[in-house]
Design a protein around this motif. Structure first.
Motif, short mmCIF file in Angstrom:
data_model
loop_
_atom_site.label_atom_id
_atom_site.label_comp_id
_atom_site.label_asym_id
_atom_site.label_seq_id
_atom_site.Cartn_x
_atom_site.Cartn_y
_atom_site.Cartn_z
N LEU A 85 0.75 -1.25 0.02
CA LEU A 85 -0.06 0.16 0.12
C LEU A 85 0.81 1.12 0.15
O LEU A 85 0.47 2.04 -0.68
CB LEU A 85 -1.13 -0.02 1.21
CG LEU A 85 -1.92 -1.00 1.29
CD1 LEU A 85 -2.91 -0.98 2.54
CD2 LEU A 85 -3.28 -0.58 0.17
N SER A 86 1.94 1.29 0.77
CA SER A 86 2.90 2.40 0.51
C SER A 86 3.36 2.50 -0.82
O SER A 86 3.47 3.90 -1.20
CB SER A 86 4.13 2.09 1.80
OG SER A 86 5.04 3.31 1.78
N ALA A 87 3.81 1.51 -1.41
CA ALA A 87 4.58 1.53 -2.77
C ALA A 87 3.27 2.11 -3.66
O ALA A 87 3.73 3.03 -4.71
CB ALA A 87 4.75 0.24 -3.35
N LEU A 88 2.09 1.67 -3.38
CA LEU A 88 0.97 2.18 -4.33
C LEU A 88 0.68 3.77 -4.24
O LEU A 88 0.41 4.64 -4.91
CB LEU A 88 -0.41 1.49 -3.92
CG LEU A 88 -0.30 0.06 -4.74
CD1 LEU A 88 -1.53 -0.65 -4.35
CD2 LEU A 88 -0.39 0.24 -6.27
N ALA A 89 0.87 4.03 -2.75
CA ALA A 89 0.63 5.56 -2.51
C ALA A 89 1.57 6.40 -2.90
O ALA A 89 1.25 7.56 -3.64
CB ALA A 89 0.58 5.79 -0.93
N GLU A 90 2.97 5.85 -3.19
CA GLU A 90 4.07 6.76 -3.63
C GLU A 90 3.67 6.96 -5.19
O GLU A 90 3.96 8.17 -5.81
CB GLU A 90 5.22 5.95 -3.46
CG GLU A 90 5.73 5.98 -2.09
CD GLU A 90 7.10 5.04 -1.82
OE1 GLU A 90 7.42 4.63 -3.02
OE2 GLU A 90 7.50 5.05 -0.90
N ARG A 91 2.84 5.88 -5.85
CA ARG A 91 2.56 5.85 -7.22
C ARG A 91 1.48 6.92 -7.54
O ARG A 91 0.92 6.99 -8.82
CB ARG A 91 2.51 4.74 -7.89
CG ARG A 91 3.98 4.02 -8.15
CD ARG A 91 3.86 2.47 -8.45
NE ARG A 91 5.29 1.97 -8.61
CZ ARG A 91 6.07 1.71 -7.66
NH1 ARG A 91 5.89 2.15 -6.40
NH2 ARG A 91 7.27 1.02 -8.22
N GLY A 92 0.70 7.33 -6.65
CA GLY A 92 -0.51 7.82 -6.72
C GLY A 92 -1.74 7.09 -7.17
O GLY A 92 -2.42 7.85 -7.80
N THR A 93 -1.81 5.90 -6.76
CA THR A 93 -2.83 5.02 -7.52
C THR A 93 -3.67 4.63 -6.33
O THR A 93 -4.30 3.55 -6.35
CB THR A 93 -2.10 3.85 -7.89
OG1 THR A 93 -1.15 3.17 -7.13
CG2 THR A 93 -1.10 4.24 -9.30
N LEU A 94 -3.90 5.46 -5.39
CA LEU A 94 -5.03 4.90 -4.13
C LEU A 94 -6.38 5.36 -4.69
O LEU A 94 -7.31 4.81 -3.95
CB LEU A 94 -4.56 5.75 -3.06
CG LEU A 94 -3.34 5.12 -2.42
CD1 LEU A 94 -2.86 6.01 -0.97
CD2 LEU A 94 -3.05 3.78 -2.06
N ASP A 95 -6.75 6.02 -5.60
CA ASP A 95 -8.22 6.52 -5.91
C ASP A 95 -8.79 5.50 -6.39
O ASP A 95 -8.24 4.65 -7.44
CB ASP A 95 -8.16 7.64 -7.05
CG ASP A 95 -7.72 8.88 -6.51
OD1 ASP A 95 -7.40 9.03 -5.32
OD2 ASP A 95 -7.28 9.74 -7.58
N GLY A 96 -9.81 4.94 -5.82
CA GLY A 96 -10.93 3.85 -6.13
C GLY A 96 -10.46 2.68 -5.73
O GLY A 96 -10.85 1.53 -5.93
N LEU A 97 -9.03 2.59 -4.92
CA LEU A 97 -8.55 1.32 -4.15
C LEU A 97 -9.44 0.58 -3.12
O LEU A 97 -10.23 1.35 -2.42
CB LEU A 97 -7.18 1.72 -3.75
CG LEU A 97 -6.35 0.60 -3.12
CD1 LEU A 97 -4.98 0.69 -3.44
CD2 LEU A 97 -6.59 0.64 -1.73
N GLN A 98 -9.43 -0.49 -3.41
CA GLN A 98 -10.22 -1.37 -2.43
C GLN A 98 -9.39 -2.37 -1.76
O GLN A 98 -8.47 -2.96 -2.32
CB GLN A 98 -11.53 -2.15 -2.80
CG GLN A 98 -12.53 -1.22 -3.57
CD GLN A 98 -13.47 -2.06 -4.23
OE1 GLN A 98 -14.24 -2.84 -3.51
NE2 GLN A 98 -13.81 -1.53 -5.29
N VAL A 99 -9.37 -2.53 -0.33
CA VAL A 99 -8.58 -3.65 0.33
C VAL A 99 -9.73 -4.69 0.93
O VAL A 99 -10.74 -4.32 1.91
CB VAL A 99 -7.57 -3.03 1.27
CG1 VAL A 99 -7.09 -4.16 2.25
CG2 VAL A 99 -6.90 -2.08 0.73
N ARG A 100 -9.65 -5.84 0.51
CA ARG A 100 -10.54 -7.10 1.00
C ARG A 100 -9.57 -8.06 1.62
O ARG A 100 -8.72 -8.71 1.02
CB ARG A 100 -11.30 -7.63 -0.12
CG ARG A 100 -12.20 -6.58 -0.78
CD ARG A 100 -12.92 -7.26 -1.92
NE ARG A 100 -13.64 -6.10 -2.53
CZ ARG A 100 -14.47 -6.30 -3.63
NH1 ARG A 100 -14.56 -7.67 -4.12
NH2 ARG A 100 -15.38 -5.53 -4.16
N THR A 101 -9.85 -8.07 2.99
CA THR A 101 -9.30 -9.08 3.81
C THR A 101 -10.09 -10.59 3.76
O THR A 101 -11.19 -10.44 3.21
CB THR A 101 -9.22 -8.69 5.25
OG1 THR A 101 -10.45 -8.50 5.87
CG2 THR A 101 -8.09 -7.48 5.30
#
Length: 302
Positions: free
Chosen positions: A269-285
């Motif tokens: 998630l940290s790497a995705l945040a650095e790439r600015g790709t968090l919009d619309g992201l979903q996390v499913r456990t």
């Protein structure tokens, strides 16, 4: 089991011809516990509940309900148990209050108690409404009220939220939480795994007449040690770059989304945040449905 345990089921079996409806089921329920029996239709949930209530005789095994055997039909237990069946039948043309008064008359229930139970299930404003004019959710709440009107020690509920719309289901969840908060022991069946995960202290997952797993929902999910799925909108990140991210174990892509499976979500998630790709992201456990899939090797179907 301690003497206060209200229900103990040991090795019960019941067959209908060649069909084993219940195949060696055992469990104990603690006082004040919300215990769920869950699984798909045909798993044996209702038959197990009916044996526990004393409505059916098992082929073998034993049940102790409030310290006594419920079969043959034990009349001494009736004032101490509440039962809401999968299909409820009400008296024609009676209002919600009159339905409760009629059930309550069997146990010498007062008018004040009827009012209290109407308030508990949120039907005070519908007290004068004929049962036939109640909505599906209101009718289910009235059914539960009939099981509670005589203030039983243990309540059996068989799929109380079946066939309800999402809003009615969640309204009924509040009722069930309030029932437990008043110190009642609840044993209920459902084929909604998400519902059981929210409501139950412990669950028994059934399929083909057997219990496959039994524990607190969170513990069952934690013990599964399943991967976390991070879901991005398609096009947010090329699949090749996703596979190179720290913590990415598997990457799958379809026409709508890109899914990254990981057992190390934090660095991913940290790497995705650095790439600015968090919009619309979903996390499913993982969920109880994943537990069911792991236990049976097949997708869950209600």
């Amino acid at each position: 089991m301690p003497p206060t345990s209200p229900l103990s089921v040991s090795g019960i079996h019941l067959s209908y011809g060649d069909v084993r409806a219940v195949d060696g089921v055992s469990f104990d329920v603690a006082e004040g516990e919300f215990f769920g029996i869950l699984g798909p239709n045909g798993a044996g949930k209702t038959t197990t509940l009916e044996i526990a209530e004393g409505l059916r005789e098992p082929d073998s095994g034993s049940v102790r309900l409030l310290g006594e055997p419920p079969w043959p039909r034990n009349l001494a237990l009736l004032p101490r148990i509440g039962v809401q069946l999968q299909a409820s039948a009400f008296f024609d043309k009676l209002t919600a209050r009159e339905q409760l008064e009629t059930f309550g008359a069997l146990y010498g229930v007062t008018a004040a108690r009827v009012d209290e139970v109407l308030e508990l299930v949120g039907l005070t404003d519908k007290a004068a409404t004929p049962e036939a004019k109640l909505s599906g959710g209101q009718r289910q709440r009235l059914s539960i009220a009939c099981a509670l009107v005589h203030d039983p020690d243990i309540v059996f509920l068989d799929e109380p939220t079946a066939a309800l719309d999402p809003q009615a289901r969640r309204n009924l969840w509040d009722v069930l939480r309030e029932v437990q908060a008043r110190g009642k022991t609840i044993v209920y069946t459902t084929h909604y795994l998400d519902e059981a995960e929210i409501l139950c202290d412990r669950v028994a997952i059934m399929d083909d007449g057997r219990i496959l797993a039994m524990d607190a929902p969170a513990r069952l999910v934690r013990d599964l040690d399943a991967a976390t799925r991070v879901i991005l909108e398609r096009g947010a990140l090329p699949a090749e770059q996703a596979r190179a991210l720290p913590g990415a174990d598997q990457v799958a892509e379809d026409e709508l989304s890109l899914t990254i499976s990981t057992r190390s979500p934090a660095p991913l998630l940290s790497a995705l945040a650095e790439r600015g790709t968090l919009d619309g992201l979903q996390v499913r456990t993982a969920t109880l449905e994943d537990v069911f899939l792991e236990l049976t090797g097949r997708e869950y179907r209600a």
